[in-house]
Design a protein around this motif. Sequence first.
Motif, PDB file in Angstrom:
ATOM      1  N   ALA A  21       2.255  35.901 -10.165  1.00 46.51           N
ATOM      2  CA  ALA A  21       2.605  34.817 -11.284  1.00 46.51           C
ATOM      3  C   ALA A  21       2.940  35.336 -12.582  1.00 46.51           C
ATOM      4  CB  ALA A  21       1.168  34.053 -11.565  1.00 46.51           C
ATOM      5  N   GLY A  22       2.628  36.724 -13.007  1.00 46.83           N
ATOM      6  CA  GLY A  22       3.004  37.090 -14.171  1.00 46.83           C
ATOM      7  C   GLY A  22       4.542  37.591 -14.275  1.00 46.83           C
ATOM      8  N   HIS A  23       4.874  37.595 -13.244  1.00 48.69           N
ATOM      9  CA  HIS A  23       6.251  38.052 -13.056  1.00 48.69           C
ATOM     10  C   HIS A  23       7.735  36.779 -13.554  1.00 48.69           C
ATOM     11  CE1 HIS A  23       5.706  41.455 -10.047  1.00 48.69           C
ATOM     12  NE2 HIS A  23       5.138  41.729 -11.106  1.00 48.69           N
ATOM     13  N   PHE A  24       7.149  35.596 -13.234  1.00 45.91           N
ATOM     14  CA  PHE A  24       8.017  34.412 -13.314  1.00 45.91           C
ATOM     15  C   PHE A  24       8.507  34.161 -14.704  1.00 45.91           C
ATOM     16  CE2 PHE A  24       6.125  34.235  -9.306  1.00 45.91           C
ATOM     17  CZ  PHE A  24       7.193  34.288  -8.279  1.00 45.91           C
ATOM     18  N   PRO A  25       7.479  34.182 -15.740  1.00 45.32           N
ATOM     19  CA  PRO A  25       8.061  33.889 -17.230  1.00 45.32           C
ATOM     20  C   PRO A  25       8.988  35.051 -17.611  1.00 45.32           C
ATOM     21  CG  PRO A  25       5.517  33.632 -16.946  1.00 45.32           C
ATOM     22  CD  PRO A  25       5.859  34.278 -15.644  1.00 45.32           C
ATOM     23  N   ARG A  26       8.886  36.434 -17.179  1.00 43.87           N
ATOM     24  CA  ARG A  26       9.779  37.393 -17.519  1.00 43.87           C
ATOM     25  C   ARG A  26      11.170  37.070 -16.740  1.00 43.87           C
ATOM     26  NH1 ARG A  26       8.802  41.111 -20.507  1.00 43.87           N
ATOM     27  NH2 ARG A  26      10.350  42.612 -19.595  1.00 43.87           N
ATOM     28  N   ARG A  27      10.869  36.821 -15.452  1.00 41.63           N
ATOM     29  CA  ARG A  27      12.172  36.367 -14.632  1.00 41.63           C
ATOM     30  C   ARG A  27      13.084  35.322 -15.482  1.00 41.63           C
ATOM     31  NH1 ARG A  27      11.797  32.122 -10.263  1.00 41.63           N
ATOM     32  NH2 ARG A  27      10.805  31.083 -12.130  1.00 41.63           N
ATOM     33  N   ASN A  28      12.213  34.358 -15.938  1.00 44.44           N
ATOM     34  CA  ASN A  28      13.140  33.004 -16.766  1.00 44.44           C
ATOM     35  C   ASN A  28      13.879  33.642 -17.850  1.00 44.44           C
ATOM     36  OD1 ASN A  28      11.696  31.534 -15.090  1.00 44.44           O
ATOM     37  ND2 ASN A  28       9.946  30.727 -16.405  1.00 44.44           N
ATOM     38  N   ARG A  29      13.504  34.647 -18.636  1.00 40.16           N
ATOM     39  CA  ARG A  29      14.212  35.134 -19.780  1.00 40.16           C
ATOM     40  C   ARG A  29      15.667  35.629 -19.064  1.00 40.16           C
ATOM     41  NH1 ARG A  29      12.230  39.912 -18.403  1.00 40.16           N
ATOM     42  NH2 ARG A  29      13.287  41.846 -19.411  1.00 40.16           N
ATOM     43  N   ILE A  30      15.691  36.074 -17.887  1.00 40.68           N
ATOM     44  CA  ILE A  30      16.974  36.570 -17.567  1.00 40.68           C
ATOM     45  C   ILE A  30      17.944  35.399 -16.806  1.00 40.68           C
ATOM     46  CG2 ILE A  30      17.972  38.059 -15.596  1.00 40.68           C
ATOM     47  CD1 ILE A  30      15.286  39.630 -15.634  1.00 40.68           C
TER      48      ILE A  30
END
Length: 392
Positions: free
Chosen positions: A229-238
């Motif tokens: 779950a914690g990976h997806f907010p960081r994915r969004n910035r890409i």
Amino acid sequence: MPATTSARPKPDLFQSQTGFWLLLSCLPKFGARRQQAILEQFADFQVLLTGNSATLKSLGLAAEAIEALDAWRRQNTAHPVVAEAETLYRDCARTGTDILTLADADYPEPLKHIQDPPLVLYLRGDRTLLGREQIGIVGSRNATRAGLEHARSFAAALGRKGLLVTSGLALGVDGAAHSGALDAGFATVAVIGNGVDRPYPYRHRTLSARIAAEGVIVSEYPPGTAAKAGHFPRRNRIISGLSRGILVVEAGLRSGSLITARLALEQGREVFAIPGSVHNPLARGCHELIRQGAKLVETVDDICEELGTWWSDQGPGEATDTASRKKPENPGLAALEPREIAVLEALGYDLQSTDDLCSVTGLPADQLMQSLLLLELQGLVDAAPGGFQRIA
């Protein structure tokens, strides 16, 4: 006894630029703030290879990071951080994963200029596509039939306009956008929150294979990484960092798509939203974005018209900052809720951190960030590295 080679990395692990960047991605306590502090003093990270221990310590590097860099210079593969970089190198070769580093000439220019660009991207597919002009399409994982059709049709229409569709390969709107582009004969970019060798969600395994063959899959997470779950907010910035703008198709008021919209604004991108029925809860996030200044979109021409007013003046691939964006008209304080007024009054024209704003306003972090997003959409505040500042 014959010498064995399997215990040693290939020589170019130490000799190539890629090997060094893999090491940087593994360095302990080497986050975005530390990276930015070094780049503010030096043109690149080569100082980390040439500097002595005293120099590295003066740059604020942790003792563990300095020790790892020393082990790298000595080509000591027994050191755990060097061994981790070696493992990444071999895993990428084993899984057919391409590696793109921040120092590579074809690293996407817009992504270089976000607050915390990934040091390393792992790819499967055609890496040249990342240099194309892109539009991100995001929305609900539980989209309505109409929402899925909007995602598909807009993706196809954007492709016909020469824009590459980028999304996150999630169920719902993301998958429909990717499929819509591919079915119309256009490539697409999928940015994921796990290793490119591990299709997720499993229901999209066929779509994932198709994107790898006809487009490109991108992740900052190495092969073998499971989705978290914690990976997806960081994915969004890409997703937003690669894109000229973000189109929100359907989103509830608590949707993660609104996070992507906020990130897009922080990065100087445009935000678009498709309106829906007042009875559809998945339209409320889009309506809120529109109410606060996002561009209402009915056709793809609405997107192209809006992009032409600000992005084209700078040329494809050039980064923009939030201050140079076309700002929505200031609706005045009377249009704000009391919470947003309190946040605006707490802000000065000098940069303030979110920690300071939480302390001054007494708001919890999630409510503060929601208010800041609304103020950004109205053109009243700007986000910048380290915090926010008032501009109106």
